[in-house]
Design a protein around this motif. Structure first.
Motif, PDB file in Angstrom:
ATOM      1  N   ASN A  62       0.817  -1.207   0.000  1.00  0.00           N
ATOM      2  CA  ASN A  62       0.000   0.000   0.000  1.00  0.00           C
ATOM      3  C   ASN A  62       0.854   1.262   0.000  1.00  0.00           C
ATOM      4  N   ARG A  67      -1.683   4.099  -1.833  1.00  0.00           N
ATOM      5  CA  ARG A  67      -3.122   3.834  -1.773  1.00  0.00           C
ATOM      6  C   ARG A  67      -3.393   2.696  -0.808  1.00  0.00           C
ATOM      7  N   ASP A  68      -4.488   2.761  -0.063  1.00  0.00           N
ATOM      8  CA  ASP A  68      -4.896   1.656   0.801  1.00  0.00           C
ATOM      9  C   ASP A  68      -5.785   0.714   0.005  1.00  0.00           C
ATOM     10  N   VAL A  69      -5.154  -0.252  -0.629  1.00  0.00           N
ATOM     11  CA  VAL A  69      -5.879  -1.212  -1.477  1.00  0.00           C
ATOM     12  C   VAL A  69      -5.879  -2.597  -0.853  1.00  0.00           C
ATOM     13  N   PRO A  71      -5.761  -5.388   2.081  1.00  0.00           N
ATOM     14  CA  PRO A  71      -6.176  -5.453   3.487  1.00  0.00           C
ATOM     15  C   PRO A  71      -4.972  -5.622   4.401  1.00  0.00           C
ATOM     16  N   GLU A  90      -9.925   2.342 -13.030  1.00  0.00           N
ATOM     17  CA  GLU A  90      -9.640   1.562 -11.833  1.00  0.00           C
ATOM     18  C   GLU A  90     -10.774   0.576 -11.520  1.00  0.00           C
ATOM     19  N   GLY A 108     -15.763  -3.637  -7.360  1.00  0.00           N
ATOM     20  CA  GLY A 108     -15.156  -2.353  -7.048  1.00  0.00           C
ATOM     21  C   GLY A 108     -13.969  -2.518  -6.118  1.00  0.00           C
ATOM     22  N   LEU A 109     -13.135  -1.498  -6.038  1.00  0.00           N
ATOM     23  CA  LEU A 109     -11.947  -1.572  -5.174  1.00  0.00           C
ATOM     24  C   LEU A 109     -12.333  -1.774  -3.707  1.00  0.00           C
ATOM     25  N   ASP A 110     -13.469  -1.219  -3.299  1.00  0.00           N
ATOM     26  CA  ASP A 110     -13.909  -1.362  -1.912  1.00  0.00           C
ATOM     27  C   ASP A 110     -14.291  -2.798  -1.570  1.00  0.00           C
ATOM     28  N   ASP A 111     -14.510  -3.618  -2.581  1.00  0.00           N
ATOM     29  CA  ASP A 111     -14.936  -4.996  -2.343  1.00  0.00           C
ATOM     30  C   ASP A 111     -13.784  -6.002  -2.398  1.00  0.00           C
ATOM     31  N   SER A 114     -13.339  -8.439   0.454  1.00  0.00           N
ATOM     32  CA  SER A 114     -14.370  -9.481   0.575  1.00  0.00           C
ATOM     33  C   SER A 114     -13.959 -10.768  -0.121  1.00  0.00           C
TER      34      SER A 114
END
Length: 335
Positions: A62, A67-69, A71, A90, A108-111, A114
């Motif tokens: 990261n 970027r905080d990508v 986990p 992106e 999405g990047l936020d997922d 998961s």
């Protein structure tokens, strides 16, 4: 006959070898041939970032990306291979299998967590093979692809195996080990194997902000590697200082974080040599496949042409089969 110097010269040999591997039903050799072909033909440079659980591996990735990508929390540890490559649009693609067939799913990047973390995907229950992330990150723009791999230690041997199986496709490797202590035995063992599969390697000694004696630890690691005949660059770094430097735009703090030196070593001693040796490594791998095929075929011809050798081979096979049945029996400790 001169050795091939570029991918175009390798294509005929690769095609012929794949045909031979298929004809003799050696899918394992076919995988090795395809890995060599990928290495020789792709334009980007793939660098794996590996390390045991809680060593700061994903934090380092990261910080390189700014970027905080990936986990990073204890319960969000990376559980599947995550590839990060450059792209203006992106997003991410999850690659997995359903009923034995490959499936690609855009997310999405936020997922990402998961599917790529132990918390969101415990034990990889979703059957994810890989997550491909596309980012408009400067460090990736010149063709660098970073691979965040599952932790080698605390998350189990399966993750180490997944990482090791990916290394033949990689051009370079960053082993991440924090400076709380010198290299552990599992780290040293992994490094020995990794150097064979991916000879362009460096060590990132992380969390220097937490351990004032990090320079002593780096010295011990250097001694260990020297004794084992491994000349590997070691760079002390702190992701915490790097992130603080980026937030405050503090140049001196950024230098103290060690990341400018890490990027310099990565470019000059990992990415550069990896690009130069890509074709040479591919040729070496293909030569190894040829030797295995030739040895196997020569042994088959010897057995077919010599009745005594044929009988001996059959006897060996029967003994091995009997031993296997014995090991499979109810009395076997590992049954």
């Amino acid at each position: 006959m001169t050795e091939p110097t570029n991918a175009d010269e390798l294509k005929p040999a690769i095609g012929q070898l794949l045909g031979i591997a298929q004809a003799i039903e050696r899918d394992d050799l076919g995988d090795r041939i395809r890995a060599a072909a990928v290495r020789a033909t792709r334009s980007d440079t793939v660098v794996c970032v590996v390390g045991e659980f809680k060593q700061g591996k994903s934090s380092l990735v990261n910080s390189l990306l700014r970027r905080d990508v990936c986990p990073v929390d204890d319960d969000l540890a990376t559980s599947v291979i995550t590839m990060l490559q450059y792209g203006e649009a992106e997003g991410a693609i999850v690659r997995r299998k359903e009923d034995g067939k490959p499936v690609s799913q855009a997310i999405g990047l936020d997922d990402v967590a998961s599917y790529a973390s132990e918390h969101g995907n415990p034990g990889n229950e979703k059957g994810v093979n890989r997550v491909d992330v596309t980012l408009a990150a400067k460090v990736l723009e010149a063709g660098l692809t970073l691979v965040d791999t599952p932790g080698m230690g605390g998350l189990g041997g399966g993750h180490a195996a997944a990482t090791m199986s990916f290394l033949p496709f990689a051009d370079g490797l960053i082993l991440v080990s924090d400076t709380s202590s010198e290299l552990t035995a599992p780290e040293a063992d992994f490094l020995k194997q990794a150097v064979e599969l991916c000879p362009t390697v460096m060590l990132a000694a992380t969390k220097t902000d937490l351990y004032p004696s990090f320079e002593r630890i780096v010295g011990l690691d250097t001694d260990h590697l020297d004794k084992q005949g491994m000349t590997i660059p070691i760079v002390p770094v702190s992701s915490v200082l790097r992130d603080a430097a980026l937030r405050t735009r503090n140049r001196e703090l950024n230098l103290e974080s060690g990341f400018p030196k890490l990027l310099n070593v990565l470019q000059k001693q990992v990415v550069g040599p990896a690009k130069a040796s890509a074709t040479r490594r591919a040729v070496g791998e293909l030569n190894g496949v040829v030797r295995l095929i030739r040895t196997g075929l020569e042994e088959e011809l010897r057995v077919l042409g010599d009745p005594e050798a044929r009988d001996e081979a059959v006897a060996d096979m029967e003994r091995a089969s009997a031993k296997l049945e014995q090991l499979r029996g109810p009395g076997a400790r590992w049954a």
